[in-house]
Design an enzyme around this catalytic site. Structure first.
Site, PDB file in Angstrom:
ATOM      1  N   CYS A  72       2.825  -1.625   1.168  1.00 17.30           N
ATOM      2  CA  CYS A  72       1.580  -3.014   1.616  1.00 17.30           C
ATOM      3  C   CYS A  72       1.756  -4.080   0.558  1.00 17.30           C
ATOM      4  O   CYS A  72       1.467  -5.555   1.263  1.00 17.30           O
ATOM      5  CB  CYS A  72       0.221  -2.531  -0.370  1.00 17.30           C
ATOM      6  SG  CYS A  72      -0.282  -1.142   0.423  1.00 17.30           S
ATOM      7  N   CYS A  78       1.450  -4.180  -5.735  1.00 18.98           N
ATOM      8  CA  CYS A  78       2.261  -2.546  -5.168  1.00 18.98           C
ATOM      9  C   CYS A  78       2.017  -1.754  -4.054  1.00 18.98           C
ATOM     10  O   CYS A  78       1.485  -2.878  -3.425  1.00 18.98           O
ATOM     11  CB  CYS A  78       1.102  -1.815  -5.817  1.00 18.98           C
ATOM     12  SG  CYS A  78      -0.786  -1.932  -5.544  1.00 18.98           S
ATOM     13  N   HIS A 100      -7.859  -4.561   1.713  1.00 15.35           N
ATOM     14  CA  HIS A 100      -6.571  -5.147   2.046  1.00 15.35           C
ATOM     15  C   HIS A 100      -6.420  -4.302   3.358  1.00 15.35           C
ATOM     16  O   HIS A 100      -5.777  -3.084   3.609  1.00 15.35           O
ATOM     17  CB  HIS A 100      -6.357  -4.015   1.012  1.00 15.35           C
ATOM     18  CG  HIS A 100      -4.740  -3.372   0.139  1.00 15.35           C
ATOM     19  ND1 HIS A 100      -3.727  -4.241   1.057  1.00 15.35           N
ATOM     20  CD2 HIS A 100      -4.626  -2.784  -0.004  1.00 15.35           C
ATOM     21  CE1 HIS A 100      -2.975  -3.610   1.103  1.00 15.35           C
ATOM     22  NE2 HIS A 100      -3.261  -3.115  -0.116  1.00 15.35           N
TER      23      HIS A 100
END
Length: 393
Positions: free
Chosen positions: A91, A368, A338
Site C-alpha cells: 500500500c 501501513c 484506497h
C-alpha cells in the site's frame, strides 16, 4: 559543492472512483497518463527532460502487469527516451516511489523525476495475484504460529490491543465522511484534481463519499472478519480506482525553470513491524522519522495516516500523542477510497496542498503496508521561490 535537496513543484491526482464506478472503464496506463500529461502541462517543462518516472502499483497482473509505469509514459505520448520503473511496497508503493525519486535527485542521479502510482481495482481485483497461492510460504506461517496473514484480522487485533470499541471506530468513520464532505464543499480538492474524460462524461469529484453517514447507520453493518468483530465495510477503506503523481527536482533546478516549489522533502523512514498485526508500522515509522529530524509531534501541523481501517490512525494517534484535529483533517480512505498503488501519492497531494492552503510549516504522512512494513515522510513548506538548501536527514 552545494548540498542538493529535493522539492515538489507540482502534485496532481485524478478523482477517486469507487469500485465499478466512473473510472472502471479506463486502463491503468491511460489513467496514469492523465496525471503525467497534467504535470507537464502545469509546469511547462519538456516531457523529454524527465529523467525517470517511478510509479507505484500493487497488483501487477493483467492490465497492470509488465512495468505499468513504462506504458503510462507511452500512453501519455511522451518521447520513447523517457524511462520508467514500477515499484511495489504494497500500500505504500506510491509513497516509496516519491521517496526513491527524491533520493535520486538528492544524489545527483536525476535532475527531474516524476513519481506516483496507480491502481484500478475494478479491473484488477484485490487479491487477484494470490489466486494460485500465497506469497508467504509455509515457513513464514510456521515462524509466527499462524495459518494466515490477514489485514482485516490485524485490524481486529489492533482494535482489541488499543481498547477501541466498535462505536469509537464508527465515530471515526463518520468523521472521515464529514470532513471529506466539508473539504469537497469548500473546494479544497479542486486545484489538485485533474478531471478525467470517461465514456459517460467528465469525472471530477471523488465518488466514494457517503453524505449523512452516522454511527447509528454504521451500527447495522455486519462485521467482516470475526463473528462478533468490530471491523466492517463502513469503517474500512473502500476498494477504488485512481492515480496521482508529483514532480520532483532540486530547488536550484526549480529556480532555473522559474517554478515555485510547494514543499521540500526533509526526510523519510521505512520500517518493518509485526507482520501479524501488520498495520501498526506507521507508529514506529513516524517515531523513527521524528527522532531522525529532531522534531516532536507538536511541531507537525498536519498529518495524513492512511485510513486502511479505522484502528490504524486511531492507534497511531494514541501512541504519538498527536492532536486529533491535525490528523487526517480532510477525511481519508474510509470516505474516498484506497487505490493501493496510488494512495501514497494521493496522500502527498492532499497533504502538501493542505499545507500550502493553510500555511502549515511541517506535514507528515504515514502509511501501513502488507507484510508489516510502513513508510513515513516529512515535508516542509517552501516559503520562497528559491528554497534554502539544507542537509537531507
Amino acid at each position: 559543492m552545494a548540498t542538493r535537496d529535493a522539492v515538489i513543484v507540482e502534485a496532481v491526482r485524478t478523482p477517486i472512483g469507487r469500485r465499478n464506478g466512473s473510472l472502471s472503464g479506463i486502463h491503468a496506463a491511460d489513467l496514469s497518463a492523465v496525471v503525467l500529461r497534467e504535470l507537464v502541462r502545469r509546469t511547462g517543462i519538456d516531457a523529454g527532460s524527465v529523467d525517470d518516472v517511478m510509479w507505484g502499483c500493487v497488483t501487477q497482473l493483467g492490465d497492470q502487469s509488465s512495468n505499468i509505469g513504462r506504458f503510462a509514459v507511452l500512453a501519455a505520448g511522451w518521447p520513447d527516451s523517457v524511462p520508467a520503473v514500477t515499484i511495489n511496497r504494497a500500500c505504500g508503493s506510491g509513497q516509496q516511489a516519491i521517496e526513491s525519486a527524491a533520493h535520486a535527485v538528492i544524489a545527483g542521479a536525476y535532475e527531474i523525476a516524476i513519481a506516483g502510482g496507480v491502481e484500478t481495482m475494478s479491473r484488477v481485483p484485490l487479491g487477484a495475484a494470490r489466486e494460485s497461492g500465497f506469497p508467504y510460504g509455509q515457513t513464514v506461517f510456521d515462524r509466527y504460529g499462524v495459518e494466515e496473514l490477514n489485514q482485516g484480522q490485524g485490524a481486529e487485533m489492533i482494535a482489541e490491543k488499543w481498547g477501541l470499541s466498535r462505536l469509537a471506530l464508527d465515530e471515526y468513520a463518520t468523521r472521515s465522511h464529514q470532513l471529506t464532505a466539508a473539504a469537497v464543499d469548500r473546494g479544497a480538492f479542486d486545484a489538485q484534481v485533474v478531471p478525467v474524460e470517461t465514456a459517460d462524461g467528465v469525472f471530477s469529484v471523488d465518488e466514494g463519499l457517503r453524505r449523512g453517514t452516522t454511527p447509528e447507520k454504521l451500527a447495522g453493518l455486519k462485521p467482516s472478519f470475526r463473528e462478533n468483530g468490530v471491523i466492517h465495510a463502513g469503517n474500512a477503506s473502500q476498494i477504488s480506482d485512481g492515480a496521482a503523481g508529483v514532480m520532483i527536482m532540486t530547488s536550484q533546478k526549480a529556480a532555473e525553470l522559474g517554478l515555485r516549489p510547494i514543499v521540500r522533502l526533509v526526510a523519510g523512514s521505512v520500517v518493518g513491524d509485526d507482520p501479524v498485526l501488520m498495520l501498526t508500522g506507521p507508529i514506529p515509522a513516524t517515531q523513527k522519522l521524528l527522532a531522525r529530524t529532531g522534531l516532536s509531534i507538536r511541531d507537525i501541523g498536519a498529518v495524513e495516516v492512511n485510513e486502511a481501517f479505522a484502528p490504524v490512525p486511531l492507534a497511531w494517534q494514541i501512541e504519538l500523542g498527536a492532536d486529533p484535529e491535525r490528523v487526517n483533517p480532510l477525511g481519508g480512505a474510509i470516505a474516498v477510497g484506497h487505490p493501493l498503488g496510488a494512495s501514497g501519492a494521493i496522500l502527498t497531494t492532499r497533504l502538501i496542498n493542505h499545507m500550502r492552503d493553510n500555511d502549515i510549516r511541517y506535514g507528515v504522512q504515514a502509511i501501513c503496508e502488507g507484510g508489516g512494513t510502513a513508510n513515513a515522510t516529512l515535508y516542509e513548506l517552501v516559503d520562497e521561490p528559491q528554497a534554502v538548501v539544507v542537509s537531507h536527514q
